[in-house]
Design an enzyme around this catalytic site. Structure first.
Site, PDB file in Angstrom:
ATOM      1  N   ALA A 156       0.909  -1.154  -0.073  1.00 45.22           N
ATOM      2  CA  ALA A 156      -0.068  -0.026   0.003  1.00 45.22           C
ATOM      3  C   ALA A 156       0.702   1.279   0.152  1.00 45.22           C
ATOM      4  O   ALA A 156       1.829   1.558   0.711  1.00 45.22           O
ATOM      5  CB  ALA A 156      -0.857   0.012   1.343  1.00 45.22           C
ATOM      6  N   LYS A 157       0.516   2.287  -1.100  1.00 47.55           N
ATOM      7  CA  LYS A 157       1.144   3.435  -0.836  1.00 47.55           C
ATOM      8  C   LYS A 157       0.268   4.266   0.289  1.00 47.55           C
ATOM      9  O   LYS A 157      -0.462   4.880  -0.114  1.00 47.55           O
ATOM     10  CB  LYS A 157       1.100   4.105  -2.051  1.00 47.55           C
ATOM     11  CG  LYS A 157       2.094   5.370  -2.314  1.00 47.55           C
ATOM     12  CD  LYS A 157       2.409   5.659  -3.848  1.00 47.55           C
ATOM     13  CE  LYS A 157       3.278   7.069  -3.905  1.00 47.55           C
ATOM     14  NZ  LYS A 157       4.724   6.843  -3.327  1.00 47.55           N
ATOM     15  N   ALA A 158       0.625   4.004   1.436  1.00 45.48           N
ATOM     16  CA  ALA A 158      -0.019   4.713   2.690  1.00 45.48           C
ATOM     17  C   ALA A 158       0.921   5.773   3.255  1.00 45.48           C
ATOM     18  O   ALA A 158       1.908   5.691   3.323  1.00 45.48           O
ATOM     19  CB  ALA A 158      -0.467   3.554   3.667  1.00 45.48           C
TER      20      ALA A 158
END
Ligand code: PPE
Length: 315
Positions: A156-158
């Site tokens: 995830a690009k969180a």
């Protein structure tokens, strides 16, 4: 950051200065957001967003990994991105879609908070510096380890995960280097604070596999495909720090960093080599629409009536 005209915010275009949130938003307190970094390039056919659909799919996957329901579909976000680029009138820009838990309840659990979605765009040169894109950067292995797959889903690009990158890049730059390289807890090379990593040795190209807690970079995948098309053997395999020190070439990839050579790692000189420069040239030709082979990666920006902006300008 260079300000532009307008920002898409929850379905509407608002003036740059008015795109504000309350200090009580959940995302600000707990880093509960997901985002993308995308670039639009000027091509012979007009402004074109590079691999927009793939970026929006990654945004959707990032949200799913956080159990976050995006209130807009990929098609809606794609149309909003096109319109934003058209309205801001910049043929070359960086695009930042961003979804976060908004204002409602505080407390770590996200219940009671709406999901807010914004898209910004502004001009942004090479992440690691336009000069460094030619001469290469000096990288340092970070003492901070890349967050493990069971700590935060690295796929995830969180937003919250970027504290890991922030600590690493601060440490590297305080020590006089340009960028950090993070290792996994086991000691395998993972990624840079905002880039994936490649090593060239004896003509073969190697990049760490997804199991080393890397972000599945879209530039990484793009460069793998371009390199294979040029006849290079590309392998996804674990690398240790000595592989970086003894490499013929090391380079980094990312939407913001594009293809940037690494000229030294921990003061071991690697130098800027021909494979890196060839891939950099091919990548920049591809994103700017100079390569027929990969033209399906370009998402031409259309104005409301379906006419690509470039075509309209020529008319
Ligand atoms: N690893 C990390 C940790 C990362 O942040 C990026 C993107 C990549 C690899 C490369 O992914 P891709 O862009 O899909 O090829 N980093 C973004 C910049 C981060 C920032 O806001 O600063 C970017 O390149 O847009």
């Amino acid at each position: 950051m260079r300000e532009t005209e307008t920002i898409w915010m929850n379905g509407e275009f608002v003036d740059w200065a008015d795109a504000k949130v309350h200090v009580g938003v959940h995302g600000l307190h707990y880093g509960s957001g997901v985002f993308e970094g995308i670039r639009c390039y000027e091509t012979p056919k007009g402004p074109s967003v590079f691999r927009l659909r793939e970026h929006l799919t990654r945004l959707e996957n990032s949200a799913r990994l956080l159990h976050m329901e995006l209130p807009y579909s990929g098609d809606e976000l794609r149309a909003a991105t096109h319109e934003l680029v058209g309205r801001n009138g910049l043929p070359e820009c960086y695009i930042r879609p961003f979804a976060f838990y908004g204002y409602g309840e505080l407390g770590v659990h996200t219940a009671g908070n709406p999901v807010e979605v914004v898209i910004m765009s502004w001009p942004w040169g090479n992440y690691l510096g336009d000069e460094n894109a030619q001469s290469g950067i000096r990288a340092k292995i970070s003492s901070w380890k890349r967050v493990g797959a069971n700590t935060i889903p690295h796929v995830a690009k969180a937003t919250g995960i970027y504290l890991n990158s922030m600590l690493a890049v601060h440490e590297a730059q305080r020590a006089g280097y340009d960028e950090a390289i993070l290792l996994t807890d086991e000691g395998y090379v993972a990624d840079g604070s905002g880039e994936n990593i490649f090593v060239v040795k004896d003509g073969k190209i190697t990049t760490p596999p997804l199991s080393t807690s890397i972000l599945p970079g879209i530039t990484r995948e793009t460069v793998i495909q371009i390199a294979q098309d040029l006849g290079y053997v590309v392998e996804e395999a674990n690398l240790i720090r000595s592989d970086l020190y003894l490499a013929d070439e090391v380079f980094m990839t990312g939407t913001a960093a594009e293809v940037t050579p690494v000229r030294s790692v921990d003061d071991h000189d690697v130098g800027v080599g021909p494979v890196t420069l060839e891939l950099q040239r091919e990548y920049l030709d591809t994103v700017r629409g100079q390569s027929e082979r990969w033209s399906h990666w370009l998402d031409l920006v259309e104005l409301g009536d379906g006419v690509p902006q470039g075509a309209r300008a020529e008319a």
